[in-house]
Design an enzyme around this catalytic site. Structure first.
Site, mmCIF file in Angstrom:
data_model
loop_
_atom_site.group_PDB
_atom_site.id
_atom_site.type_symbol
_atom_site.label_atom_id
_atom_site.label_comp_id
_atom_site.label_asym_id
_atom_site.label_seq_id
_atom_site.Cartn_x
_atom_site.Cartn_y
_atom_site.Cartn_z
ATOM 1 C CB ALA A 127 -0.920 0.006 1.213
ATOM 2 N N GLY A 172 0.945 -5.812 0.941
ATOM 3 C CA GLY A 172 -0.082 -5.957 -0.076
ATOM 4 C C GLY A 172 0.444 -6.448 -1.402
ATOM 5 C CD GLU A 175 -2.555 -8.790 2.105
ATOM 6 O OE1 GLU A 175 -3.396 -9.310 2.864
ATOM 7 O OE2 GLU A 175 -2.404 -7.554 1.996
ATOM 8 C CD GLU A 195 0.538 -6.777 5.663
ATOM 9 O OE1 GLU A 195 0.229 -6.622 4.464
ATOM 10 O OE2 GLU A 195 1.282 -7.714 6.052
#
Length: 326
Positions: A127, A172, A175, A195
Site C-alpha cells: 500500500a 499488499g 497479497e 503488516e
C-alpha cells in the site's frame, strides 16, 4: 508545493493553469466513492472519490497499470504494474487495476495472464503509506475492503494467472501475488507480509490465502514475525512454484512466466477455465465427495463446446486445433 489532500482547491487551480487540464476531465471513480475523500469538493460535492485525470498529471492513471496483448503470444495478456519507484498501491492504481481486470475477464479467447512489474528490482511494495497518512480513520475500513476486492477480482479471473516476481513483494504486494494461480520468482526476490510491523494485520486476504499455500503453522510464523522470505526459501516452502536464477536483465521470473504461458497457448480456453473452476471451487467445497460434484459440473461445461469438437476433428486430421473459446 500544494498537495491535493490538504488544499484541493488550490491544487486543482494549479493543475488547470500549469497543465491546461479542463475541469470536465476530472472524474470520480465509482470504486472509490465509499472513501468520501475531501478532494475537489467544489466540483464534485461531498461524495467524490479520488479524482482521476485523463491524460497528464495525477495519474496519468491509465499508465500505472499496463495491459497488452503481444502479437507473438496470442491468447496471453500481460498485466504490468508501472508506478515507479516501488509500485506502491495507491487508490488510483487500485482503481485502474480493477478496470483492467474487468477488461481481461471479458476476453473469452484468452488462455492466460501474466502479472509482472515494469519497475526494476521491485514487484510491489504494498500500500501507498504516504497516501494513507491522509485517510480518515472512519474511511480506513472502506479502503481496505476495496483493496481486498481488487485482489479478489484477480483471484476470480476465469483463466490461469501467472505472477512473475523479479524483486521485492511486500505486504499488499505479496497479497496481490497470492491472488494468482502460479507464482514464479527470481533468486533476488524478497517477500514478506510485514503488516505487524505497522501494528496492523494483512487486510488483502493474506491471513486466508497464505495458510492455504504454505500451511497454517508456516503462515502463522511468517505473519507473526513479518520476516523476509527470499526466492530459494519461497520455492522450498511452496510459496512459489519456481525460483529461477536472476539474469543480467533482471527479468528472469518474467521469462520463466512467459515459458509457462506458452504451454497454455494450444490449450482450450474453455477447458482451462473449467479446470480452474473445478480445482478452486472443489478445494473450497471441503470433502472430496463435494469436490467431485464441482468437478462434474465443470465437466458438463466443456461437453457442448465447439472447441471440444474442434479438438476431436484436429486429432483425426492430424493438425493443430484452432480453438475459439466457445
Amino acid at each position: 508545493t500544494c498537495p491535493w489532500h490538504r488544499h484541493p482547491k488550490q491544487w486543482y487551480q494549479r493543475r488547470v493553469r500549469e497543465d491546461n487540464v479542463e475541469p470536465e476531465t476530472f472524474l470520480p471513480h465509482p470504486d472509490l466513492l465509499p472513501y468520501q475523500s475531501q478532494a475537489f469538493p467544489m466540483m464534485l460535492g461531498r461524495r467524490c472519490g479520488l479524482a482521476l485525470i485523463r491524460g497528464r498529471g495525477l495519474a496519468s492513471v491509465s499508465n500505472e497499470v499496463l495491459l497488452t496483448y503481444p502479437e507473438a503470444n496470442p491468447g496471453i495478456a500481460l498485466l504490468g504494474l508501472n508506478r515507479p519507484p516501488v509500485n506502491a498501491v495507491s487508490l488510483a492504481l487500485g482503481a485502474s487495476l480493477r478496470g483492467k481486470l474487468a477488461e481481461i475477464k471479458s476476453q473469452k479467447k484468452l488462455q492466460g495472464v501474466i502479472l509482472y512489474s515494469t519497475t526494476p528490482k521491485t514487484f510491489c511494495a504494498g500500500a501507498d503509506l504516504k497516501e494513507r497518512l491522509f485517510i480518515k480513520e472512519e474511511d480506513v475500513p472502506g479502503m481496505v475492503k476495496n483493496f481486498r476486492l481488487m485482489i479478489q477480482d484477480m483471484s476470480e479471473l476465469p483463466m490461469p494467472v501467472i505472477c512473475a516476481i523479479d524483486g521485492v513483494a511486500m505486504g499488499g504486494g505479496l497479497e496481490l501475488a497470492l491472488g494468482t494461480d502460479i507464482r514464479v520468482c527470481s533468486t533476488t526476490a524478497r517477500m514478506a507480509l510485514t503488516e505487524t510491523k505497522l501494528a496492523i494485520i494483512p487486510g488483502g486476504g493474506g491471513t486466508q490465502r497464505l495458510p492455504r499455500v504454505v500451511g497454517v503453522p508456516r503462515a502463522k510464523e511468517l505473519i507473526f514475525t513479518g520476516r523476509d522470505v527470499f526466492g530459494p526459501e519461497a520455492e522450498k516452502i511452496g510459496l512459489v512454484n519456481y525460483c529461477v536464477e536472476q539474469n543480467e536483465e533482471g527479468n528472469a521470473a518474467f521469462v520463466k512466466a512467459m515459458e509457462i504461458a506458452s504451454l497454455l497457448q494450444d490449450r482450450g480456453p474453455v477447458a482451462l477455465r473449467m479446470a480452474k473452476k473445478a480445482i478452486t471451487e472443489g478445494f473450497e467445497a471441503g470433502p472430496v465427495r463435494a469436490g467431485l460434484d464441482v468437478e462434474h459440473e465443470a465437466y458438463l461445461g466443456v461437453i457442448p463446446t465447439n472447441d471440444r469438437i474442434e479438438a476431436l476433428m484436429a486429432f483425426r486430421e492430424k493438425r493443430k486445433p484452432n480453438f475459439k473459446g466457445e
